[in-house]
Scaffold this active site. Structure first.
Site, PDB file in Angstrom:
ATOM      1  N   GLY A  81     -99.440 -22.463  -8.179  1.00 15.00           N
ATOM      2  CA  GLY A  81    -100.776 -21.952  -7.873  1.00 15.00           C
ATOM      3  C   GLY A  81    -100.764 -21.099  -6.609  1.00 15.00           C
ATOM      4  O   GLY A  81    -101.527 -20.132  -6.490  1.00 15.00           O
ATOM      5  N   ASP A  82     -99.910 -21.448  -5.665  1.00 15.36           N
ATOM      6  CA  ASP A  82     -99.819 -20.673  -4.422  1.00 15.36           C
ATOM      7  C   ASP A  82     -99.171 -19.312  -4.698  1.00 15.36           C
ATOM      8  O   ASP A  82     -99.608 -18.285  -4.171  1.00 15.36           O
ATOM      9  CB  ASP A  82     -99.002 -21.447  -3.380  1.00 15.36           C
ATOM     10  CG  ASP A  82     -99.513 -22.870  -3.208  1.00 15.36           C
ATOM     11  OD1 ASP A  82    -100.741 -23.064  -3.343  1.00 15.36           O
ATOM     12  OD2 ASP A  82     -98.696 -23.777  -2.986  1.00 15.36           O
ATOM     13  N   SER A 119    -106.807 -21.364 -12.159  1.00 13.56           N
ATOM     14  CA  SER A 119    -105.506 -21.591 -12.797  1.00 13.56           C
ATOM     15  C   SER A 119    -105.627 -22.798 -13.708  1.00 13.56           C
ATOM     16  O   SER A 119    -106.285 -23.785 -13.378  1.00 13.56           O
ATOM     17  CB  SER A 119    -104.422 -21.779 -11.738  1.00 13.56           C
ATOM     18  OG  SER A 119    -104.678 -22.922 -10.962  1.00 13.56           O
TER      19      SER A 119
HETATM   20  N1  LIG Z   1     -96.005 -25.727 -17.490  1.00 16.75           N
HETATM   21  C1  LIG Z   1     -96.295 -24.442 -17.250  1.00 16.75           C
HETATM   22  N2  LIG Z   1     -95.895 -23.469 -18.101  1.00 16.75           N
HETATM   23  C2  LIG Z   1     -96.181 -22.169 -17.869  1.00 16.75           C
HETATM   24  N3  LIG Z   1     -96.892 -21.748 -16.801  1.00 16.75           N
HETATM   25  C3  LIG Z   1     -97.331 -22.670 -15.938  1.00 16.75           C
HETATM   26  C4  LIG Z   1     -97.060 -24.064 -16.113  1.00 16.75           C
HETATM   27  N4  LIG Z   1     -97.624 -24.723 -15.083  1.00 16.75           N
HETATM   28  C5  LIG Z   1     -98.200 -23.787 -14.301  1.00 16.75           C
HETATM   29  N5  LIG Z   1     -98.030 -22.565 -14.809  1.00 16.75           N
HETATM   30  C6  LIG Z   1     -98.473 -21.282 -14.246  1.00 16.75           C
HETATM   31  O1  LIG Z   1     -98.761 -21.479 -12.874  1.00 16.75           O
HETATM   32  C7  LIG Z   1    -100.155 -21.229 -12.618  1.00 16.75           C
HETATM   33  C8  LIG Z   1    -100.660 -22.205 -11.583  1.00 16.75           C
HETATM   34  O2  LIG Z   1    -100.525 -23.517 -12.100  1.00 16.75           O
HETATM   35  P1  LIG Z   1    -101.559 -24.684 -11.778  1.00 16.75           P
HETATM   36  O3  LIG Z   1    -102.844 -24.444 -12.476  1.00 16.75           O
HETATM   37  O4  LIG Z   1    -100.833 -25.958 -12.067  1.00 16.75           O
HETATM   38  O5  LIG Z   1    -101.792 -24.458 -10.215  1.00 16.75           O
HETATM   39  P2  LIG Z   1    -102.061 -25.479  -9.031  1.00 16.75           P
HETATM   40  O6  LIG Z   1    -102.549 -26.787  -9.548  1.00 16.75           O
HETATM   41  O7  LIG Z   1    -102.887 -24.758  -8.046  1.00 16.75           O
HETATM   42  O8  LIG Z   1    -100.571 -25.637  -8.475  1.00 16.75           O
HETATM   43  P3  LIG Z   1    -100.066 -25.992  -6.985  1.00 16.75           P
HETATM   44  O9  LIG Z   1    -101.188 -26.711  -6.304  1.00 16.75           O
HETATM   45  O10 LIG Z   1     -98.840 -26.847  -7.176  1.00 16.75           O
HETATM   46  O11 LIG Z   1     -99.720 -24.686  -6.349  1.00 16.75           O
HETATM   47  C9  LIG Z   1    -100.837 -21.324 -13.973  1.00 16.75           C
HETATM   48  O12 LIG Z   1    -102.016 -20.546 -13.996  1.00 16.75           O
HETATM   49  C10 LIG Z   1     -99.757 -20.795 -14.899  1.00 16.75           C
HETATM   50  O13 LIG Z   1     -99.746 -19.384 -14.889  1.00 16.75           O
HETATM   51  O1  LIG Z   2    -102.141 -32.159  -0.216  1.00 17.45           O
HETATM   52  P1  LIG Z   2    -102.523 -30.707  -0.465  1.00 17.45           P
HETATM   53  O2  LIG Z   2    -102.741 -29.971   0.823  1.00 17.45           O
HETATM   54  O3  LIG Z   2    -103.622 -30.545  -1.456  1.00 17.45           O
HETATM   55  O4  LIG Z   2    -101.280 -30.022  -1.178  1.00 17.45           O
HETATM   56  C1  LIG Z   2    -100.049 -29.965  -0.498  1.00 17.45           C
HETATM   57  C2  LIG Z   2     -98.990 -29.492  -1.473  1.00 17.45           C
HETATM   58  O5  LIG Z   2     -98.880 -30.357  -2.602  1.00 17.45           O
HETATM   59  O6  LIG Z   2     -99.355 -28.206  -1.953  1.00 17.45           O
HETATM   60  C3  LIG Z   2     -98.212 -27.380  -2.086  1.00 17.45           C
HETATM   61  C4  LIG Z   2     -98.109 -26.909  -3.492  1.00 17.45           C
HETATM   62  O7  LIG Z   2     -99.245 -26.187  -3.842  1.00 17.45           O
HETATM   63  C5  LIG Z   2     -97.030 -28.201  -1.607  1.00 17.45           C
HETATM   64  O8  LIG Z   2     -96.146 -27.417  -0.860  1.00 17.45           O
HETATM   65  C6  LIG Z   2     -97.631 -29.323  -0.801  1.00 17.45           C
HETATM   66  O9  LIG Z   2     -96.842 -30.495  -0.795  1.00 17.45           O
END
Ligand SMILES: Nc1ncnc2c1ncn2[C@@H]1O[C@H](COP(=O)(O)OP(=O)(O)OP(=O)(O)O)[C@@H](O)[C@H]1O
Ligand SMILES: O=P(O)(O)OC[C@@]1(O)O[C@H](CO)[C@@H](O)[C@@H]1O
Length: 313
Positions: free
Chosen positions: A251-252, A220
């Protein structure tokens, strides 16, 4: 059926503020409390879309009891494992333009006995599982190869393992040939030492993870979308978000959508992006329901490695 494991769950408090000024007293416009932790969110997203899952969740203290009651209120199918230390609380400061500042506590240590009980819960839930999803950071003291051990245990049993974590735990798990890893841009960069400014850089980093053992990589890339490397194919996709509210948990939601759609190819990437972008439009770490998810705005194509990524790396 999809089993999720969250070794370090959390109570997620999201505080909506006008803007973030260090050193100031900031009056919040609103606050939300969500059950949190990456695997927990995957299970919440699956439940919201009528896909069967079972969440394995260690919990402790008042915060842990609150977490469990929030999950019960959502109707999550789960195996809870009582542990001595209190569950952590994570705080998100969310600004109106969608910028989030997140403060995650380390969590409290799990003893070796507690970890064994959690592992037994995963093994018992996994007897009827297609996927085991191990997601999120490890609490202090948990061996860095704990997810690697799960990969070893389940690959022999024909159960697919998906890993969403960072640092040494990700590297150790990759070496044990998981079916799927879902790094974000920072995790890709940290795992490979590559600076990621173009889609080509992200693909190169993902290829390194595949060469080290991961079968499929779903990376992602925040506002830039996502890239999928599977078999001999590389797909890239993105979707616009009209009004970003909170990226926490996007991302989840992405991982949940990908698995719900069968975890293969272009169609699963479309579903993953539809769920992720829907999550970005929702407050806090709320997971999208069918009414929130739009597929026709998602574009998926063969990846063009020369594409520059817009968001900061
Ligand atoms: N600002 C944004 N605008 C549009 N789509 C977004 C944006 N931020 C995230 N996304 C969408 O969400 C998906 C996951 O985002 P990201 O890469 O930030 O995941 P992550 O870091 O694993 O998030 P988290 O750990 O909070 O679940 C991206 O691949 C995209 O499709
Ligand atoms: O500290 P970690 O385990 O890396 O991430 C935890 C966390 O940021 O991940 C989720 C979003 O992806 C939230 O619900 C939670 O607070």
């Amino acid at each position: 059926m999809i089993v999720t494991l969250t070794l370090n769950p959390s109570l997620d408090r999201t505080i909506e503020i006008g803007s973030l000024t260090r050193g100031a007293v900031i009056r919040a416009a609103a606050a939300h409390l969500d059950p949190g932790g990456k695997g927990v969110n995957v299970s919440r997203a699956l439940l919201a879309n009528q896909v069967r899952s079972c969440a394995v969740v260690p919990f402790g203290g008042d915060e842990g009891r609150r977490l469990v009651s929030l999950l019960q209120a959502e109707g999550i199918d789960m195996i809870t494992v009582p542990v001595a230390g209190p569950t952590r609380s994570n705080v998100t400061l969310a600004e109106p333009d969608g910028t989030v500042t997140k403060i995650n506590e380390p969590g409290t240590a799990l003893s070796a006995e507690e970890l064994d009980t959690v592992a037994e819960a995963v093994l018992s839930a996994a007897t009827s599982a297609d996927w085991v999803v191990a997601s999120g950071s490890l609490p202090p003291g948990v061996p860095l190869d704990v997810y690697a051990g799960l990969c070893r245990r389940f690959s022999g049993a024909g159960i697919n393992v998906a890993i969403d974590t960072s640092g040494p735990a990700l590297l150790a798990a990759v070496a044990e040939t998981p079916a799927l890893v879902k790094p974000n841009r920072e995790e890709l960069s940290e795992a490979t030492g590559l600076t990621i400014v173009s889609l080509g850089d992200a693909i190169e980093a993902a290829e390194i993870l595949r060469a080290r053992g991961a079968s499929t990589v779903l990376a992602s890339l925040g506002a830039d979308g996502a890239v999928l490397l599977q078999d001999d194919q590389i797909w890239y996709g993105e979707g616009p978000v009209a009004e970003p509210r909170s990226t926490v948990g996007a991302g989840d939601a992405m991982l949940a959508g990908f698995l719900a759609a069968g975890a293969r190819g272009e169609a699963a990437l479309v579903e993953a992006l539809a769920w992720a972008t829907a999550a970005v439009g929702l407050p806090g770490s709320r997971m999208p329901s069918p009414g929130d998810i739009r597929r026709n705005h998602v574009r998926v194509t063969r990846a063009d490695p020369t594409l520059s990524l817009r968001s900061g790396g």
